[in-house]
Design a protein around this motif. Structure first.
Motif, PDB file in Angstrom:
ATOM      1  N   GLY A 239      -1.172  -9.689 -15.960  1.00 18.78           N
ATOM      2  CA  GLY A 239      -0.038  -9.214 -15.180  1.00 18.78           C
ATOM      3  C   GLY A 239      -0.376  -8.761 -13.775  1.00 18.78           C
ATOM      4  N   ASP A 240      -1.649  -8.790 -13.403  1.00 18.81           N
ATOM      5  CA  ASP A 240      -2.078  -8.303 -12.092  1.00 18.81           C
ATOM      6  C   ASP A 240      -2.393  -9.470 -11.159  1.00 18.81           C
ATOM      7  N   ASP A 241      -1.754  -9.475  -9.985  1.00 16.77           N
ATOM      8  CA  ASP A 241      -2.000 -10.478  -8.959  1.00 16.77           C
ATOM      9  C   ASP A 241      -2.916  -9.862  -7.905  1.00 16.77           C
ATOM     10  N   PHE A 242      -4.200 -10.182  -7.985  1.00 14.67           N
ATOM     11  CA  PHE A 242      -5.181  -9.561  -7.092  1.00 14.67           C
ATOM     12  C   PHE A 242      -4.952  -9.943  -5.640  1.00 14.67           C
ATOM     13  N   THR A 243      -4.360 -11.100  -5.393  1.00 14.35           N
ATOM     14  CA  THR A 243      -4.135 -11.530  -4.012  1.00 14.35           C
ATOM     15  C   THR A 243      -3.157 -10.599  -3.289  1.00 14.35           C
ATOM     16  N   LYS A 244      -2.335  -9.872  -4.055  1.00 10.35           N
ATOM     17  CA  LYS A 244      -1.378  -8.948  -3.455  1.00 10.35           C
ATOM     18  C   LYS A 244      -1.968  -7.559  -3.221  1.00 10.35           C
ATOM     19  N   LEU A 245      -3.248  -7.390  -3.559  1.00  9.83           N
ATOM     20  CA  LEU A 245      -3.898  -6.089  -3.404  1.00  9.83           C
ATOM     21  C   LEU A 245      -4.881  -6.077  -2.239  1.00  9.83           C
ATOM     22  N   THR A 246      -4.900  -7.142  -1.443  1.00  7.47           N
ATOM     23  CA  THR A 246      -5.781  -7.181  -0.281  1.00  7.47           C
ATOM     24  C   THR A 246      -5.183  -6.365   0.862  1.00  7.47           C
ATOM     25  N   PHE A 247      -6.013  -6.059   1.851  1.00  5.45           N
ATOM     26  CA  PHE A 247      -5.577  -5.181   2.935  1.00  5.45           C
ATOM     27  C   PHE A 247      -6.411  -5.457   4.182  1.00  5.45           C
ATOM     28  N   GLU A 248      -5.878  -5.040   5.328  1.00  9.60           N
ATOM     29  CA  GLU A 248      -6.589  -5.180   6.597  1.00  9.60           C
ATOM     30  C   GLU A 248      -6.708  -3.860   7.346  1.00  9.60           C
ATOM     31  N   THR A 249      -5.830  -2.909   7.028  1.00  9.68           N
ATOM     32  CA  THR A 249      -5.831  -1.629   7.744  1.00  9.68           C
ATOM     33  C   THR A 249      -5.982  -0.467   6.760  1.00  9.68           C
ATOM     34  N   LEU A 323     -33.922   4.665  -8.442  1.00  6.60           N
ATOM     35  CA  LEU A 323     -32.823   5.628  -8.417  1.00  6.60           C
ATOM     36  C   LEU A 323     -32.555   6.097  -9.834  1.00  6.60           C
ATOM     37  N   LYS A 324     -32.056   7.311  -9.963  1.00  6.01           N
ATOM     38  CA  LYS A 324     -31.634   7.824 -11.255  1.00  6.01           C
ATOM     39  C   LYS A 324     -30.145   7.533 -11.460  1.00  6.01           C
ATOM     40  N   ILE A 325     -29.739   7.362 -12.708  1.00 11.40           N
ATOM     41  CA  ILE A 325     -28.323   7.208 -13.031  1.00 11.40           C
ATOM     42  C   ILE A 325     -27.642   8.530 -12.713  1.00 11.40           C
ATOM     43  N   ASP A 326     -26.734   8.513 -11.723  1.00 10.74           N
ATOM     44  CA  ASP A 326     -26.174   9.757 -11.212  1.00 10.74           C
ATOM     45  C   ASP A 326     -24.838   9.456 -10.534  1.00 10.74           C
ATOM     46  N   PRO A 327     -23.773  10.202 -10.875  1.00  8.91           N
ATOM     47  CA  PRO A 327     -22.474   9.972 -10.230  1.00  8.91           C
ATOM     48  C   PRO A 327     -22.543  10.075  -8.708  1.00  8.91           C
ATOM     49  N   ALA A 328     -23.509  10.823  -8.189  1.00  4.95           N
ATOM     50  CA  ALA A 328     -23.604  11.013  -6.742  1.00  4.95           C
ATOM     51  C   ALA A 328     -24.032   9.743  -6.006  1.00  4.95           C
ATOM     52  N   ASN A 329     -24.445   8.722  -6.737  1.00  3.57           N
ATOM     53  CA  ASN A 329     -24.853   7.478  -6.081  1.00  3.57           C
ATOM     54  C   ASN A 329     -23.706   6.831  -5.306  1.00  3.57           C
ATOM     55  N   VAL A 330     -22.468   7.172  -5.678  1.00  2.38           N
ATOM     56  CA  VAL A 330     -21.329   6.611  -4.952  1.00  2.38           C
ATOM     57  C   VAL A 330     -21.354   7.031  -3.488  1.00  2.38           C
ATOM     58  N   ASP A 331     -21.942   8.187  -3.203  1.00  2.00           N
ATOM     59  CA  ASP A 331     -21.987   8.671  -1.826  1.00  2.00           C
ATOM     60  C   ASP A 331     -22.965   7.878  -0.962  1.00  2.00           C
ATOM     61  N   ARG A 332     -23.765   7.034  -1.589  1.00  2.00           N
ATOM     62  CA  ARG A 332     -24.692   6.180  -0.840  1.00  2.00           C
ATOM     63  C   ARG A 332     -23.967   4.996  -0.188  1.00  2.00           C
ATOM     64  N   ILE A 333     -22.768   4.715  -0.622  1.00  2.05           N
ATOM     65  CA  ILE A 333     -22.033   3.548  -0.110  1.00  2.05           C
ATOM     66  C   ILE A 333     -21.293   3.914   1.167  1.00  2.05           C
ATOM     67  N   GLU A 334     -21.501   3.112   2.180  1.00  2.00           N
ATOM     68  CA  GLU A 334     -20.806   3.282   3.450  1.00  2.00           C
ATOM     69  C   GLU A 334     -19.697   2.238   3.544  1.00  2.00           C
ATOM     70  N   LEU A 335     -18.461   2.681   3.591  1.00  2.00           N
ATOM     71  CA  LEU A 335     -17.334   1.768   3.617  1.00  2.00           C
ATOM     72  C   LEU A 335     -17.067   1.282   5.038  1.00  2.00           C
ATOM     73  N   PRO A 336     -16.627   0.050   5.173  1.00  2.00           N
ATOM     74  CA  PRO A 336     -16.314  -0.487   6.506  1.00  2.00           C
ATOM     75  C   PRO A 336     -15.206   0.309   7.201  1.00  2.00           C
ATOM     76  N   LYS A 337     -15.300   0.407   8.503  1.00  2.00           N
ATOM     77  CA  LYS A 337     -14.262   1.067   9.285  1.00  2.00           C
ATOM     78  C   LYS A 337     -13.056   0.127   9.386  1.00  2.00           C
ATOM     79  N   LEU A 338     -11.890   0.684   9.150  1.00  2.00           N
ATOM     80  CA  LEU A 338     -10.658  -0.102   9.232  1.00  2.00           C
ATOM     81  C   LEU A 338      -9.776   0.404  10.360  1.00  2.00           C
ATOM     82  N   PRO A 339      -9.003  -0.478  10.987  1.00  2.00           N
ATOM     83  CA  PRO A 339      -8.074  -0.021  12.033  1.00  2.00           C
ATOM     84  C   PRO A 339      -6.940   0.797  11.452  1.00  2.00           C
TER      85      PRO A 339
END
Length: 339
Positions: A239-249, A323-339
């Motif tokens: 039931g999920d259309d992934f193409t409708k979940l894309t974004f640019e901003t 690396l150790k298995i640790d929830p804090a590993n998510v903070d290692r990810i740098e997300l792209p800057k969006l307009p």
């Protein structure tokens, strides 16, 4: 009709148990000797969102001796080299292997057994291997779906037969755009299995974490861009259309986040097999099936995959003990800057 489930781990144990419960002559095949022994002695025990103890017949690959009409193939891609020769040897010349692996696995299987003996199967539910003989269903039973298709998109009699068999273990749907469904499921796996490893939890932990769910959104965005470049049309999945979940901003991303969460709300109890592999000292399927495979495809089609690459790097570091298995590993990810 003789059938086998090869790779009787978390998913395969449940599939085999449900087929046996409905009267099918099916062998559960696995390399784990203790698991095979437990299945034969105590039956397949399903816990979690299903309560079932089902007598089954289990064996190791070395104990295989009969020819099968249908083999449901659920072995992890990292073990293809050892498992596929058994499939090729014990599948009847006019038999079919139903490939239920994650990723885009049909080509590798067909290279060994022949394209004419391959059907693709996308499994839309999750499970966790608890201990020998015991598997935990982590998706709601009414969300146990299968999308199956021929490599050439035709609707054949054998495809209809496989659908009838799988109807005893969930809800099958015949598809004519197998690659489109495969791509959507692969995207979902990368969004949530990959991130489940990063946050050291289950899918619910991913979608409940504001940073992690945004990472999942970027993973989806990158995958849809690769699909477009590759000329693949991703199909609606559960039931999920992934193409409708894309974004640019940034504004569009905020609007799409609830839709990202909704994809796996009914599967929030799934904990990725990537973590179980790492904990057991096995190298996970990150390069063959999950985020690393998306990075490879991105490079092939000239699409940048910065978030998938960072997730891949984290999982590799976890697997290599850096690396150790640790929830804090998510903070290692740098997300792209969006307009």
């Amino acid at each position: 009709m003789r059938m086998a489930v090869m790779g009787a781990g978390s998913l395969g144990t449940i599939l085999g148990a449900l087929l046996a419960k409905n009267g099918y002559d099916v062998d559960l095949i696995d390399v784990n000797i203790a698991h095979v022994k437990a299945l034969n002695e105590g039956g397949a025990q399903i816990v979690g969102l299903m309560d079932l103890v089902q007598p089954v017949k289990a064996l190791t690959p070395e104990e295989m001796h009969e020819q099968y009409d249908i083999i449901f193939y659920l072995v992890k891609a990292t073990y293809n080299e050892g498992a596929l020769p058994y499939v090729n040897k014990y599948l009847k010349s006019n038999g079919v292997v139903v490939v239920g692996q994650n990723g885009l696995p049909e080509e590798a299987v067909a290279a060994v057994v022949g394209k004419n003996r391959v059907i693709g199967q996308i499994t839309g539910w999750g499970a966790t291997w608890m201990e020998s003989g015991v598997s935990k269903l982590t998706s709601q039973p009414d969300h146990m779906t299968y999308h199956i298709g021929e490599l050439d998109g035709k609707v054949t009699e054998r495809l209809k037969k496989v659908a009838d068999i799988l109807s005893k273990a969930g809800k099958p749907e015949i598809v004519t755009n197998l690659m489109g469904i495969r791509w959507t499921k692969m995207t979902s796996n990368c969004c949530f299995s990959g991130m489940s490893a990063v946050v050291a939890g289950n899918f619910g932990d991913v979608i409940d974490n504001p940073k992690a769910v945004r990472c999942s959104a970027h993973i989806l965005n990158e995958s849809m861009a690769i699909a477009k470049a590759a000329g693949v049309k991703p199909e609606v999945f559960q039931g999920d259309d992934f193409t409708k979940l894309t974004f640019e901003t940034e504004k569009e991303l905020e609007i799409k986040v609830p839709g990202i969460r909704a994809i796996v709300e009914s599967h929030r109890n799934i904990r990725t097999g990537i973590l179980y592999d790492i904990e057991a000292g096995r190298y996970p399927e990150v390069d063959t099936t999950f985020n690393g495979n998306l990075c490879r495809l991105g490079a092939k089609y000239g699409v940048s995959t910065p978030v998938n690459q960072q997730v891949t790097d984290i999982i590799r570091a976890l697997a290599n003990g850096k690396l150790k298995i640790d929830p804090a590993n998510v903070d290692r990810i740098e997300l792209p800057k969006l307009p």
